[in-house]
Design a protein around this motif. Structure first.
Motif, PDB file in Angstrom:
ATOM      1  N   ILE A   1       0.474  -1.182   0.246  1.00 55.74           N
ATOM      2  CA  ILE A   1       0.096   0.103   0.313  1.00 55.74           C
ATOM      3  C   ILE A   1       1.114   1.443  -0.409  1.00 55.74           C
ATOM      4  CG2 ILE A   1      -1.657   1.389   1.288  1.00 55.74           C
ATOM      5  CD1 ILE A   1      -2.332  -1.698   1.931  1.00 55.74           C
TER       6      ILE A   1
ATOM      7  N   ASP B   1       1.926   2.689   7.137  1.00 59.24           N
ATOM      8  CA  ASP B   1       1.063   1.398   6.280  1.00 59.24           C
ATOM      9  C   ASP B   1       0.713   0.676   7.834  1.00 59.24           C
ATOM     10  OD1 ASP B   1       2.879   0.767   5.775  1.00 59.24           O
ATOM     11  OD2 ASP B   1       2.424  -0.453   4.222  1.00 59.24           O
TER      12      ASP B   1
ATOM     13  N   ASP C   1      -7.158   6.773   3.467  1.00 57.86           N
ATOM     14  CA  ASP C   1      -7.706   6.669   2.967  1.00 57.86           C
ATOM     15  C   ASP C   1      -6.741   5.122   2.654  1.00 57.86           C
ATOM     16  OD1 ASP C   1      -8.423   8.677   1.639  1.00 57.86           O
ATOM     17  OD2 ASP C   1      -7.439   9.257   0.433  1.00 57.86           O
TER      18      ASP C   1
ATOM     19  N   LYS D   1      -8.033   1.559   2.209  1.00 61.04           N
ATOM     20  CA  LYS D   1      -7.428   0.492   1.387  1.00 61.04           C
ATOM     21  C   LYS D   1      -6.764  -1.095   2.491  1.00 61.04           C
ATOM     22  CE  LYS D   1      -4.970   3.920  -1.631  1.00 61.04           C
ATOM     23  NZ  LYS D   1      -4.385   4.646  -2.206  1.00 61.04           N
TER      24      LYS D   1
ATOM     25  N   LYS E   1      -9.866  -2.954   2.530  1.00 61.93           N
ATOM     26  CA  LYS E   1     -10.721  -3.542   1.324  1.00 61.93           C
ATOM     27  C   LYS E   1      -9.778  -4.995   0.885  1.00 61.93           C
ATOM     28  CE  LYS E   1     -13.046   0.408  -0.925  1.00 61.93           C
ATOM     29  NZ  LYS E   1     -12.845   1.559  -1.809  1.00 61.93           N
ATOM     30  N   LYS E   2      -8.386  -5.063   1.606  1.00 65.51           N
ATOM     31  CA  LYS E   2      -7.476  -6.008   1.884  1.00 65.51           C
ATOM     32  C   LYS E   2      -9.084  -7.170   1.978  1.00 65.51           C
ATOM     33  CE  LYS E   2      -3.073  -4.950   0.682  1.00 65.51           C
ATOM     34  NZ  LYS E   2      -3.085  -5.510  -0.702  1.00 65.51           N
TER      35      LYS E   2
END
Length: 98
Positions: free
Chosen positions: A43, A49, A82, A86, A89-90
């Motif tokens: 990411i 992250d 964001d 992200k 959404k994995k």
């Protein structure tokens, strides 16, 4: 902090963790915690992250523990930004709420 305070806090945290892994989002939490560092590093190349990933786990744990609705969980994840979205959404079940 003395040892008794420490033990009390640890006992409370362990109870909260158990509740989280028995709550509404236990599967999502398990799947989220199963992500590898390599998957998360795709990411962003820096450590941001990983910090967000840790915050996301905390949010999903608490959401599971108190049985938030999917809409409320979605809002809490979006509040993280964001990168958190992200990462979320994995996880297929989390991706479905977006």
């Amino acid at each position: 902090m003395n040892i008794e305070e420490f033990k009390k806090r640890m006992k409370e945290k362990m109870q909260e963790n158990r509740e989280a892994f028995e709550g509404e989002f236990k599967e999502e939490l398990n799947d989220l915690m199963a992500l590898s560092k390599a998957e998360i590093d795709l990411i962003t190349p820096d450590t941001t992250d990983l910090e967000i990933y840790d915050q996301l786990i905390t949010v999903v744990k608490e959401a599971s523990r108190v049985n938030l609705t999917q809409a409320e969980l979605k809002d809490r994840i979006k509040d993280l930004g964001d990168i958190a979205v992200k990462i979320a959404k994995k996880i297929p079940k989390l991706a479905n709420i977006f």
